[in-house]
Design a protein around this motif. Structure first.
Motif, PDB file in Angstrom:
ATOM      1  N   ARG A 161       0.841  -1.206   0.000  1.00  0.00           N
ATOM      2  CA  ARG A 161       0.000   0.000   0.000  1.00  0.00           C
ATOM      3  C   ARG A 161       0.874   1.253   0.000  1.00  0.00           C
ATOM      4  O   ARG A 161       0.596   2.210  -0.731  1.00  0.00           O
ATOM      5  CB  ARG A 161      -0.936   0.014   1.215  1.00  0.00           C
ATOM      6  CG  ARG A 161      -2.035  -1.043   1.176  1.00  0.00           C
ATOM      7  CD  ARG A 161      -3.148  -0.724   2.165  1.00  0.00           C
ATOM      8  NE  ARG A 161      -2.657  -0.302   3.470  1.00  0.00           N
ATOM      9  CZ  ARG A 161      -2.338  -1.120   4.484  1.00  0.00           C
ATOM     10  NH1 ARG A 161      -2.465  -2.429   4.333  1.00  0.00           N
ATOM     11  NH2 ARG A 161      -1.887  -0.645   5.616  1.00  0.00           N
ATOM     12  N   LYS A 193      -2.564  -1.292  -5.595  1.00  0.00           N
ATOM     13  CA  LYS A 193      -3.870  -1.796  -5.189  1.00  0.00           C
ATOM     14  C   LYS A 193      -3.637  -3.106  -4.456  1.00  0.00           C
ATOM     15  O   LYS A 193      -2.698  -3.850  -4.801  1.00  0.00           O
ATOM     16  CB  LYS A 193      -4.755  -2.079  -6.409  1.00  0.00           C
ATOM     17  CG  LYS A 193      -4.854  -0.921  -7.385  1.00  0.00           C
ATOM     18  CD  LYS A 193      -5.690   0.183  -6.839  1.00  0.00           C
ATOM     19  CE  LYS A 193      -5.967   1.222  -7.896  1.00  0.00           C
ATOM     20  NZ  LYS A 193      -6.226   2.542  -7.310  1.00  0.00           N
ATOM     21  N   VAL A 252      -5.614  -6.702  -2.880  1.00  0.00           N
ATOM     22  CA  VAL A 252      -6.783  -7.590  -2.788  1.00  0.00           C
ATOM     23  C   VAL A 252      -6.313  -8.868  -2.083  1.00  0.00           C
ATOM     24  O   VAL A 252      -5.105  -9.091  -1.968  1.00  0.00           O
ATOM     25  CB  VAL A 252      -7.345  -7.942  -4.193  1.00  0.00           C
ATOM     26  CG1 VAL A 252      -7.815  -6.692  -4.917  1.00  0.00           C
ATOM     27  CG2 VAL A 252      -6.308  -8.688  -5.042  1.00  0.00           C
ATOM     28  N   GLN A 254      -6.426  -4.088   4.730  1.00  0.00           N
ATOM     29  CA  GLN A 254      -7.092  -2.941   4.095  1.00  0.00           C
ATOM     30  C   GLN A 254      -7.236  -3.139   2.582  1.00  0.00           C
ATOM     31  O   GLN A 254      -6.870  -2.270   1.786  1.00  0.00           O
ATOM     32  CB  GLN A 254      -6.349  -1.641   4.432  1.00  0.00           C
ATOM     33  CG  GLN A 254      -6.374  -1.363   5.944  1.00  0.00           C
ATOM     34  CD  GLN A 254      -5.542  -0.150   6.344  1.00  0.00           C
ATOM     35  OE1 GLN A 254      -5.411   0.805   5.596  1.00  0.00           O
ATOM     36  NE2 GLN A 254      -4.974  -0.211   7.536  1.00  0.00           N
ATOM     37  N   VAL A 255      -7.762  -4.305   2.237  1.00  0.00           N
ATOM     38  CA  VAL A 255      -7.915  -4.628   0.812  1.00  0.00           C
ATOM     39  C   VAL A 255      -9.011  -3.779   0.165  1.00  0.00           C
ATOM     40  O   VAL A 255      -9.961  -3.365   0.827  1.00  0.00           O
ATOM     41  CB  VAL A 255      -8.257  -6.129   0.599  1.00  0.00           C
ATOM     42  CG1 VAL A 255      -7.094  -7.013   1.019  1.00  0.00           C
ATOM     43  CG2 VAL A 255      -9.538  -6.513   1.325  1.00  0.00           C
ATOM     44  N   GLN A 256      -8.837  -3.565  -1.140  1.00  0.00           N
ATOM     45  CA  GLN A 256      -9.848  -2.800  -1.885  1.00  0.00           C
ATOM     46  C   GLN A 256     -10.935  -3.697  -2.470  1.00  0.00           C
ATOM     47  O   GLN A 256     -11.994  -3.225  -2.867  1.00  0.00           O
ATOM     48  CB  GLN A 256      -9.153  -1.982  -2.975  1.00  0.00           C
ATOM     49  CG  GLN A 256      -8.500  -0.746  -2.374  1.00  0.00           C
ATOM     50  CD  GLN A 256      -7.135  -0.449  -2.941  1.00  0.00           C
ATOM     51  OE1 GLN A 256      -6.322  -1.336  -3.182  1.00  0.00           O
ATOM     52  NE2 GLN A 256      -6.869   0.814  -3.176  1.00  0.00           N
ATOM     53  N   ARG A 257     -10.623  -4.998  -2.553  1.00  0.00           N
ATOM     54  CA  ARG A 257     -11.642  -5.987  -2.936  1.00  0.00           C
ATOM     55  C   ARG A 257     -11.328  -7.264  -2.169  1.00  0.00           C
ATOM     56  O   ARG A 257     -10.169  -7.520  -1.843  1.00  0.00           O
ATOM     57  CB  ARG A 257     -11.558  -6.354  -4.442  1.00  0.00           C
ATOM     58  CG  ARG A 257     -11.834  -5.242  -5.406  1.00  0.00           C
ATOM     59  CD  ARG A 257     -12.056  -5.780  -6.828  1.00  0.00           C
ATOM     60  NE  ARG A 257     -10.935  -6.466  -7.411  1.00  0.00           N
ATOM     61  CZ  ARG A 257     -10.244  -6.039  -8.476  1.00  0.00           C
ATOM     62  NH1 ARG A 257     -10.562  -4.895  -9.064  1.00  0.00           N
ATOM     63  NH2 ARG A 257      -9.259  -6.749  -8.956  1.00  0.00           N
ATOM     64  N   ILE A 289     -17.038  -2.442  -0.348  1.00  0.00           N
ATOM     65  CA  ILE A 289     -15.896  -3.274  -0.746  1.00  0.00           C
ATOM     66  C   ILE A 289     -16.421  -4.437  -1.579  1.00  0.00           C
ATOM     67  O   ILE A 289     -17.213  -5.246  -1.089  1.00  0.00           O
ATOM     68  CB  ILE A 289     -15.128  -3.796   0.495  1.00  0.00           C
ATOM     69  CG1 ILE A 289     -14.510  -2.598   1.237  1.00  0.00           C
ATOM     70  CG2 ILE A 289     -14.054  -4.810   0.086  1.00  0.00           C
ATOM     71  CD1 ILE A 289     -13.751  -2.977   2.488  1.00  0.00           C
ATOM     72  N   PHE A 293     -10.104  -1.696 -11.275  1.00  0.00           N
ATOM     73  CA  PHE A 293      -9.105  -0.643 -11.066  1.00  0.00           C
ATOM     74  C   PHE A 293      -8.855   0.059 -12.403  1.00  0.00           C
ATOM     75  O   PHE A 293      -7.812  -0.144 -13.042  1.00  0.00           O
ATOM     76  CB  PHE A 293      -7.822  -1.239 -10.489  1.00  0.00           C
ATOM     77  CG  PHE A 293      -8.020  -1.936  -9.157  1.00  0.00           C
ATOM     78  CD1 PHE A 293      -8.719  -1.324  -8.123  1.00  0.00           C
ATOM     79  CD2 PHE A 293      -7.499  -3.212  -8.945  1.00  0.00           C
ATOM     80  CE1 PHE A 293      -8.893  -1.961  -6.888  1.00  0.00           C
ATOM     81  CE2 PHE A 293      -7.659  -3.855  -7.717  1.00  0.00           C
ATOM     82  CZ  PHE A 293      -8.359  -3.233  -6.688  1.00  0.00           C
TER      83      PHE A 293
END
Ligand code: HPA
Ligand code: ZN
Length: 342
Positions: free
Chosen positions: A187, A192, A194, A214-217, A239, A316
């Motif tokens: 990060r 990004k 996941v 703290q994943v985005q997906r 999310i 993304f």
């Protein structure tokens, strides 16, 4: 227009597929011959017959073994190009692909051979089919965090081309928390992030992926349904989940497609997407996954359209790409309505 025709023309993004899981039996045998790799199987039928799995680990054993046919840059190019062609034929406008680099470097394949083969194929898909794609390096969770951190350093020459990082492999006993430091580094470098979570593992692993990594997906994420507070958090933070229905069936996580939680995940208000995971092993590409759900769960056009819109929301991509993709979805829906009225 039949559901098959509607799904076939529906513009979509695919966000959860493993390049190594898309080697079709014919290419598999060709690559083995090309590289002099001895196999237990001689024919495409024998290979297809071997694709029966009791659980994730049973699948991973065969999958990692299958990676041995990938040796030279051209091999990585061929498998990636083949997948992108099939995705383009399924009206995938944009694909984000997973690559398990450690499965190759640990066999002595140079990192540059892997990366150059894959990026060359992505460039070819863009030039020949106007299709965009991104690459996410998935670290293997049965290995150590130090190995993941070393890989992050080794990948430095390709930082400009990499979309991000993910976490895959044997989930049980390897919780996301094991990789908290690695994900923080990713990060901090602007990638990004996941993670596979809640496929075989519990809801607590999905929570760790969201809160610690703290994943985005979340990749899969099915198990979140066991924790209503977690579902509420995923809904509030919007999310997305990259759900892989035929994969779940083949790995015996659900007894039948009719029992698949996709509809329940959608009804909970989650941003759900549909993907193929390892299409050559699990019996279908992305459109096969949409159709299997449509048939077993009685999804209507509105549901299918939501899934496609979610895929572009979760991708993304740039705001311009996203708006263009939403317009393409709207145009297809309008076309299907016109056809019905004619
Ligand atoms: N789960 C975890 N890791 C994987 C998978 C999967 O379904 N496919 C390839 N690597
Ligand atoms: Zn996966």
């Amino acid at each position: 227009m039949t559901p098959e025709q509607f799904v076939a023309g529906l513009p979509k993004a695919e966000l959860h597929m493993h390049i190594e899981g898309s080697i079709e039996p014919a290419l598999f045998l060709r690559l083995a011959r090309r590289n002099g790799v001895a196999l237990r199987w001689q024919t495409e039928d024998e290979l297809r017959d071997a694709y029966r799995f009791t659980d994730l680990q049973d699948f991973l054993n065969l999958y990692y073994d299958g990676c041995r046919v990938l040796v030279a840059p051209q091999d990585f190019h061929d498998v990636t190009r083949d997948y992108l062609r099939r995705a383009h034929a399924d009206r995938v406008l944009h694909a984000e692909m997973f690559l398990g680099v450690q499965g190759h470097t640990s066999r002595g394949v140079p990192l540059a051979a892997v990366m150059e083969g894959v990026f060359g194929a992505m460039d070819a898909a863009e030039a020949e089919d106007g299709m965009s794609s991104g690459l996410i390096v998935v670290v293997q969770r049965h290995r150590s965090e130090d190995e993941a951190l070393a890989l992050l350093e080794e990948l430095r020459p390709w930082y400009g081309r990499l979309l991000g990082f993910g976490l895959g492999g044997a989930e049980l006993g390897n919780p996301p928390s094991k990789f908290a430091g690695f994900f923080r580094c990713c990060r901090e470098r602007g990638f990004k992030v996941v993670a596979h979570a809640g496929e075989e593992g519990p809801a607590a692993y999905v929570r760790e992926a969201v809160e610690l990594l703290q994943v985005q997906r979340v990749d899969h994420g099915n198990a979140c349904l066991d924790d209503p507070a977690l579902v509420a958090q995923l809904v509030r933070l919007r999310i997305p989940l990259t759900v892989c229905p035929l994969s779940n069936l083949k790995l015996q996580l659900v007894p039948s497609m009719a029992a698949h939680p996709l509809r329940r995940l959608m009804d909970a208000g989650l941003c759900v997407t549909v993907n193929s995971d390892d299409p050559s092993y699990f019996g279908g590409y992305v459109n096969d996954n949409y159709l299997a759900c449509q048939q077993a769960l009685g999804l209507g056009r509105d549901d299918l359209t939501s899934l496609a819109r979610n895929s572009f929301e979760a991708a993304f991509i740039t705001p311009e790409q996203r708006s263009a993709a939403f317009r393409a979805v709207d145009a297809w829906v309008a076309h299907s309505i016109q056809q019905a009225a004619a």
